[in-house]
Write a protein that holds these residues in place. Structure first.
Motif, short mmCIF file in Angstrom:
data_model
loop_
_atom_site.label_atom_id
_atom_site.label_comp_id
_atom_site.label_asym_id
_atom_site.label_seq_id
_atom_site.Cartn_x
_atom_site.Cartn_y
_atom_site.Cartn_z
N ASN A 164 -4.58 8.45 -3.24
CA ASN A 164 -3.17 8.13 -2.98
C ASN A 164 -2.81 8.31 -1.51
O ASN A 164 -2.07 7.50 -0.94
CB ASN A 164 -2.26 8.99 -3.86
N LEU A 165 -3.33 9.36 -0.88
CA LEU A 165 -3.06 9.59 0.54
C LEU A 165 -3.66 8.47 1.40
O LEU A 165 -3.04 8.04 2.38
CB LEU A 165 -3.61 10.95 0.98
N GLY A 199 0.73 3.97 -2.98
CA GLY A 199 0.49 5.37 -2.67
C GLY A 199 1.54 6.29 -3.28
O GLY A 199 1.22 7.34 -3.83
N VAL A 200 2.79 5.88 -3.22
CA VAL A 200 3.88 6.67 -3.81
C VAL A 200 3.76 6.65 -5.33
O VAL A 200 3.87 7.69 -6.00
CB VAL A 200 5.26 6.14 -3.35
N GLY A 249 -1.01 2.01 4.31
CA GLY A 249 0.29 1.34 4.34
C GLY A 249 1.01 1.58 5.65
O GLY A 249 1.57 0.64 6.24
N ILE A 250 1.00 2.81 6.13
CA ILE A 250 1.63 3.12 7.42
C ILE A 250 0.96 2.31 8.54
O ILE A 250 1.64 1.74 9.39
CB ILE A 250 1.56 4.63 7.70
N HIS A 289 -4.03 5.37 0.45
CA HIS A 289 -3.12 4.23 0.29
C HIS A 289 -1.90 4.39 1.19
O HIS A 289 -1.47 3.43 1.84
CB HIS A 289 -2.66 4.10 -1.17
N LEU A 290 -1.33 5.59 1.23
CA LEU A 290 -0.15 5.82 2.08
C LEU A 290 -0.48 5.62 3.56
O LEU A 290 0.26 4.94 4.28
CB LEU A 290 0.40 7.24 1.85
N LEU A 291 -1.60 6.18 4.01
CA LEU A 291 -1.99 6.02 5.42
C LEU A 291 -2.31 4.57 5.77
O LEU A 291 -1.95 4.08 6.84
CB LEU A 291 -3.19 6.93 5.74
N PHE A 318 0.83 -1.21 0.00
CA PHE A 318 0.00 0.00 0.00
C PHE A 318 0.86 1.26 0.00
O PHE A 318 0.53 2.24 -0.68
CB PHE A 318 -0.97 0.01 1.18
N LEU A 319 1.95 1.25 0.75
CA LEU A 319 2.87 2.40 0.72
C LEU A 319 3.42 2.61 -0.69
O LEU A 319 3.45 3.73 -1.20
CB LEU A 319 4.04 2.18 1.69
N LEU A 320 3.84 1.53 -1.33
CA LEU A 320 4.38 1.61 -2.68
C LEU A 320 3.34 2.14 -3.66
O LEU A 320 3.61 3.04 -4.45
CB LEU A 320 4.88 0.24 -3.14
#
Length: 151
Positions: A67-68, A30-31, A74-75, A70-72, A26-28
């Protein structure tokens, strides 16, 4: 403390490894959603609107909000992978969230303001598969542990 004891204390269980892997993916994603070329029609990306035409890999409709998230997510997965119980919660709870998002995507008009994430058909079916896979990982990878603990 011996090297063997230190290694054993930091070893991750299968459910923790799965939560870590899912979180890292998910982090990937999101980036990657913020990288022109990997995200097609990048210049049309909106913050949170159905008319954002940006598509990750030319397939999955994305926005800044998407995208945000996905980043959250992932975190959260990486952080929650530190313990068995929270790793299971991330996978099962996250899977339920993705199944709810799948249903939401099926029920809304993709050309309406209700599609603020935004979602398209490819997103909907990816959310369905993700939801089922995450729940299965969370349940199946803790079955032996929970059964063994009950004995």
């Amino acid at each position: 403390m011996s090297a063997q004891h230190r290694t054993a204390s930091v070893a991750r269980t299968p459910v923790q490894q799965a939560a870590l892997l899912v979180g890292a993916v998910f982090l990937l994603v999101g980036v990657l959603g913020f990288i022109p070329g990997i995200t097609t029609d990048y210049d049309t990306m909106k913050f949170a609107e159905h008319d954002s035409e940006a598509k990750l890999f030319g397939l999955f409709q994305v926005s800044v909000l998407h995208n945000l998230v996905h980043l959250l997510f992932g975190i959260a997965g990486v952080a929650m992978s530190r313990a068995v119980s929270t790793a299971r919660t991330f996978l099962v709870g996250g899977g339920v969230v993705y199944l709810a998002l799948w249903l939401y995507g099926l029920l809304i008009d993709h050309d309406s303001a209700a599609n603020f994430v935004p979602l398209n058909t490819a997103d909907n079916w990816l959310h369905f598969v993700l939801g089922l896979a995450m729940i299965a990982l969370g349940v199946l990878l803790t079955r032996r542990t929970r059964t063994g603990a009950a004995r």
